[in-house]
Motif scaffolding. Structure first.
Motif, PDB file in Angstrom:
ATOM      1  N   GLU A  30      53.472  73.482 -56.070  1.00 28.66           N
ATOM      2  CA  GLU A  30      54.372  74.459 -56.709  1.00 28.66           C
ATOM      3  C   GLU A  30      54.185  75.775 -55.979  1.00 28.66           C
ATOM      4  OE1 GLU A  30      56.874  76.648 -58.221  1.00 28.66           O
ATOM      5  OE2 GLU A  30      56.890  74.693 -59.191  1.00 28.66           O
ATOM      6  N   ASP A  31      55.262  76.283 -55.410  1.00 24.11           N
ATOM      7  CA  ASP A  31      55.164  77.513 -54.620  1.00 24.11           C
ATOM      8  C   ASP A  31      55.549  78.770 -55.406  1.00 24.11           C
ATOM      9  OD1 ASP A  31      57.901  77.265 -54.839  1.00 24.11           O
ATOM     10  OD2 ASP A  31      58.267  77.066 -52.677  1.00 24.11           O
ATOM     11  N   GLY A  32      55.767  78.627 -56.703  1.00 20.58           N
ATOM     12  CA  GLY A  32      56.147  79.759 -57.538  1.00 20.58           C
ATOM     13  C   GLY A  32      57.634  79.835 -57.793  1.00 20.58           C
ATOM     14  N   THR A  35      58.536  78.702 -61.296  1.00 21.39           N
ATOM     15  CA  THR A  35      57.834  79.361 -62.417  1.00 21.39           C
ATOM     16  C   THR A  35      58.098  80.864 -62.438  1.00 21.39           C
ATOM     17  OG1 THR A  35      55.829  79.715 -61.107  1.00 21.39           O
ATOM     18  CG2 THR A  35      55.985  77.635 -62.325  1.00 21.39           C
ATOM     19  N   ARG A  36      59.186  81.286 -61.808  1.00 18.13           N
ATOM     20  CA  ARG A  36      59.519  82.709 -61.685  1.00 18.13           C
ATOM     21  C   ARG A  36      58.366  83.501 -61.086  1.00 18.13           C
ATOM     22  NH1 ARG A  36      61.038  83.771 -67.445  1.00 18.13           N
ATOM     23  NH2 ARG A  36      60.562  81.604 -67.790  1.00 18.13           N
ATOM     24  N   GLY A  37      57.642  82.868 -60.154  1.00 21.79           N
ATOM     25  CA  GLY A  37      56.568  83.536 -59.435  1.00 21.79           C
ATOM     26  C   GLY A  37      55.260  83.651 -60.193  1.00 21.79           C
ATOM     27  N   SER A  38      55.156  83.001 -61.356  1.00 24.25           N
ATOM     28  CA  SER A  38      53.949  83.185 -62.164  1.00 24.25           C
ATOM     29  C   SER A  38      52.829  82.206 -61.828  1.00 24.25           C
ATOM     30  CB  SER A  38      54.280  83.102 -63.658  1.00 24.25           C
ATOM     31  OG  SER A  38      54.782  81.823 -63.981  1.00 24.25           O
ATOM     32  N   ILE A  39      53.153  81.052 -61.252  1.00 19.12           N
ATOM     33  CA  ILE A  39      52.107  80.063 -60.941  1.00 19.12           C
ATOM     34  C   ILE A  39      52.409  79.422 -59.593  1.00 19.12           C
ATOM     35  CG2 ILE A  39      51.091  77.838 -61.578  1.00 19.12           C
ATOM     36  CD1 ILE A  39      51.618  78.523 -64.477  1.00 19.12           C
ATOM     37  N   CYS A  40      51.359  79.267 -58.806  1.00 12.73           N
ATOM     38  CA  CYS A  40      51.418  78.506 -57.557  1.00 12.73           C
ATOM     39  C   CYS A  40      50.302  77.478 -57.641  1.00 12.73           C
ATOM     40  CB  CYS A  40      51.210  79.435 -56.367  1.00 12.73           C
ATOM     41  SG  CYS A  40      51.098  78.568 -54.801  1.00 12.73           S
ATOM     42  N   VAL A  41      50.592  76.251 -57.239  1.00 15.10           N
ATOM     43  CA  VAL A  41      49.580  75.194 -57.272  1.00 15.10           C
ATOM     44  C   VAL A  41      49.471  74.602 -55.879  1.00 15.10           C
ATOM     45  CG1 VAL A  41      48.903  72.980 -58.264  1.00 15.10           C
ATOM     46  CG2 VAL A  41      50.102  74.658 -59.686  1.00 15.10           C
ATOM     47  N   ALA A  42      48.263  74.644 -55.320  1.00 15.75           N
ATOM     48  CA  ALA A  42      48.028  74.101 -53.987  1.00 15.75           C
ATOM     49  C   ALA A  42      46.684  73.397 -53.964  1.00 15.75           C
ATOM     50  CB  ALA A  42      48.061  75.204 -52.935  1.00 15.75           C
ATOM     51  N   GLU A  43      46.610  72.350 -53.182  1.00 18.77           N
ATOM     52  CA  GLU A  43      45.354  71.615 -53.006  1.00 18.77           C
ATOM     53  C   GLU A  43      44.897  71.803 -51.569  1.00 18.77           C
ATOM     54  OE1 GLU A  43      44.030  66.971 -52.856  1.00 18.77           O
ATOM     55  OE2 GLU A  43      45.397  67.571 -54.460  1.00 18.77           O
ATOM     56  N   PHE A  44      43.649  72.212 -51.411  1.00 20.25           N
ATOM     57  CA  PHE A  44      43.059  72.415 -50.092  1.00 20.25           C
ATOM     58  C   PHE A  44      42.156  71.222 -49.808  1.00 20.25           C
ATOM     59  CE2 PHE A  44      44.493  76.422 -51.443  1.00 20.25           C
ATOM     60  CZ  PHE A  44      44.622  77.249 -50.345  1.00 20.25           C
ATOM     61  N   ARG A  45      42.426  70.518 -48.709  1.00 19.23           N
ATOM     62  CA  ARG A  45      41.643  69.337 -48.358  1.00 19.23           C
ATOM     63  C   ARG A  45      40.959  69.561 -47.028  1.00 19.23           C
ATOM     64  NH1 ARG A  45      46.239  64.730 -49.517  1.00 19.23           N
ATOM     65  NH2 ARG A  45      46.354  65.034 -51.778  1.00 19.23           N
ATOM     66  N   GLY A  46      39.699  69.191 -46.962  1.00 19.03           N
ATOM     67  CA  GLY A  46      38.965  69.318 -45.720  1.00 19.03           C
ATOM     68  C   GLY A  46      37.482  69.305 -45.990  1.00 19.03           C
ATOM     69  N   GLU A  47      36.707  69.313 -44.936  1.00 20.13           N
ATOM     70  CA  GLU A  47      35.252  69.336 -45.056  1.00 20.13           C
ATOM     71  C   GLU A  47      34.711  70.491 -44.232  1.00 20.13           C
ATOM     72  OE1 GLU A  47      33.311  65.648 -44.275  1.00 20.13           O
ATOM     73  OE2 GLU A  47      34.869  64.492 -45.264  1.00 20.13           O
ATOM     74  N   ALA A  48      33.764  71.188 -44.797  1.00 16.59           N
ATOM     75  CA  ALA A  48      33.037  72.260 -44.102  1.00 16.59           C
ATOM     76  C   ALA A  48      33.975  73.296 -43.505  1.00 16.59           C
ATOM     77  CB  ALA A  48      32.127  71.668 -43.031  1.00 16.59           C
ATOM     78  N   PHE A  49      34.941  73.749 -44.284  1.00 18.91           N
ATOM     79  CA  PHE A  49      35.802  74.826 -43.819  1.00 18.91           C
ATOM     80  C   PHE A  49      35.471  76.100 -44.592  1.00 18.91           C
ATOM     81  CE2 PHE A  49      38.223  72.725 -47.184  1.00 18.91           C
ATOM     82  CZ  PHE A  49      38.617  73.780 -47.980  1.00 18.91           C
ATOM     83  N   ARG A  50      35.889  77.231 -44.056  1.00 19.35           N
ATOM     84  CA  ARG A  50      35.602  78.523 -44.682  1.00 19.35           C
ATOM     85  C   ARG A  50      36.880  79.332 -44.764  1.00 19.35           C
ATOM     86  NH1 ARG A  50      33.977  83.808 -43.253  1.00 19.35           N
ATOM     87  NH2 ARG A  50      32.428  84.626 -44.692  1.00 19.35           N
ATOM     88  N   ILE A  51      37.188  79.806 -45.958  1.00 21.18           N
ATOM     89  CA  ILE A  51      38.306  80.717 -46.131  1.00 21.18           C
ATOM     90  C   ILE A  51      37.726  82.120 -46.029  1.00 21.18           C
ATOM     91  CG2 ILE A  51      40.074  81.547 -47.723  1.00 21.18           C
ATOM     92  CD1 ILE A  51      40.123  78.676 -48.868  1.00 21.18           C
ATOM     93  N   PRO A  52      38.254  82.951 -45.141  1.00 22.40           N
ATOM     94  CA  PRO A  52      37.684  84.292 -44.954  1.00 22.40           C
ATOM     95  C   PRO A  52      37.717  85.105 -46.249  1.00 22.40           C
ATOM     96  CG  PRO A  52      39.293  83.792 -43.244  1.00 22.40           C
ATOM     97  CD  PRO A  52      39.393  82.703 -44.263  1.00 22.40           C
ATOM     98  N   PRO A  53      36.755  86.019 -46.409  1.00 27.70           N
ATOM     99  CA  PRO A  53      36.782  86.895 -47.583  1.00 27.70           C
ATOM    100  C   PRO A  53      38.128  87.615 -47.675  1.00 27.70           C
ATOM    101  CG  PRO A  53      34.731  87.161 -46.389  1.00 27.70           C
ATOM    102  CD  PRO A  53      35.619  86.299 -45.535  1.00 27.70           C
ATOM    103  N   HIS A  54      38.664  87.678 -48.869  1.00 31.52           N
ATOM    104  CA  HIS A  54      39.950  88.323 -49.091  1.00 31.52           C
ATOM    105  C   HIS A  54      40.039  88.773 -50.541  1.00 31.52           C
ATOM    106  CE1 HIS A  54      40.543  84.122 -50.265  1.00 31.52           C
ATOM    107  NE2 HIS A  54      41.494  84.554 -51.088  1.00 31.52           N
ATOM    108  N   THR A  55      41.040  89.565 -50.860  1.00 34.05           N
ATOM    109  CA  THR A  55      41.244  90.020 -52.234  1.00 34.05           C
ATOM    110  C   THR A  55      42.657  89.681 -52.677  1.00 34.05           C
ATOM    111  OG1 THR A  55      41.964  92.211 -51.515  1.00 34.05           O
ATOM    112  CG2 THR A  55      39.621  91.944 -52.003  1.00 34.05           C
ATOM    113  N   HIS A  56      42.820  89.589 -53.983  1.00 29.91           N
ATOM    114  CA  HIS A  56      44.130  89.406 -54.591  1.00 29.91           C
ATOM    115  C   HIS A  56      44.372  90.613 -55.486  1.00 29.91           C
ATOM    116  CE1 HIS A  56      44.637  85.172 -53.402  1.00 29.91           C
ATOM    117  NE2 HIS A  56      43.316  85.111 -53.532  1.00 29.91           N
TER     118      HIS A  56
END
Length: 92
Positions: A30-32, A35-56
């Motif tokens: 679900e890309d929003g 849901t009128r932009g209120s919810i996004c649903v995503a699944e991240f698949r992988g092993e030993a990966f790193r998402i860089p520090p970030h803010t929302h």
């Protein structure tokens, strides 16, 4: 056509839009747009990966680990999110 229009109703296990980002496969269920932009649903698949520090600044992030462990850093606090319980990360 939006993702929500393509996938109205319930999704099967691997339904959605898939793309690669380095060692990660991201499945957007679900890309929003449905849901009128209120919810996004995503699944991240992988092993030993790193998402860089970030803010929302405009939305919260809810993490649910299906299997394994995910390291989460919130300021100086480092936690391991394990499979099962959800982790809610509030807006900065």
């Amino acid at each position: 056509m939006t993702l929500a229009q393509e996938t109205q109703g319930f999704l099967a296990m691997d339904d959605g839009r898939t793309f690669r980002l380095g060692p990660i496969t991201i499945l957007v269920m679900e890309d929003g747009s449905g849901t009128r932009g209120s919810i996004c649903v995503a699944e991240f698949r992988g092993e030993a990966f790193r998402i860089p520090p970030h803010t929302h600044t405009e939305h919260d992030e809810n993490i649910y680990v299906l299997e394994g462990t995910l390291g989460v850093m919130l300021g100086d606090l480092v936690r391991d999110a394990r499979d099962g319980p959800a982790e809610l990360i509030g807006v900065d």
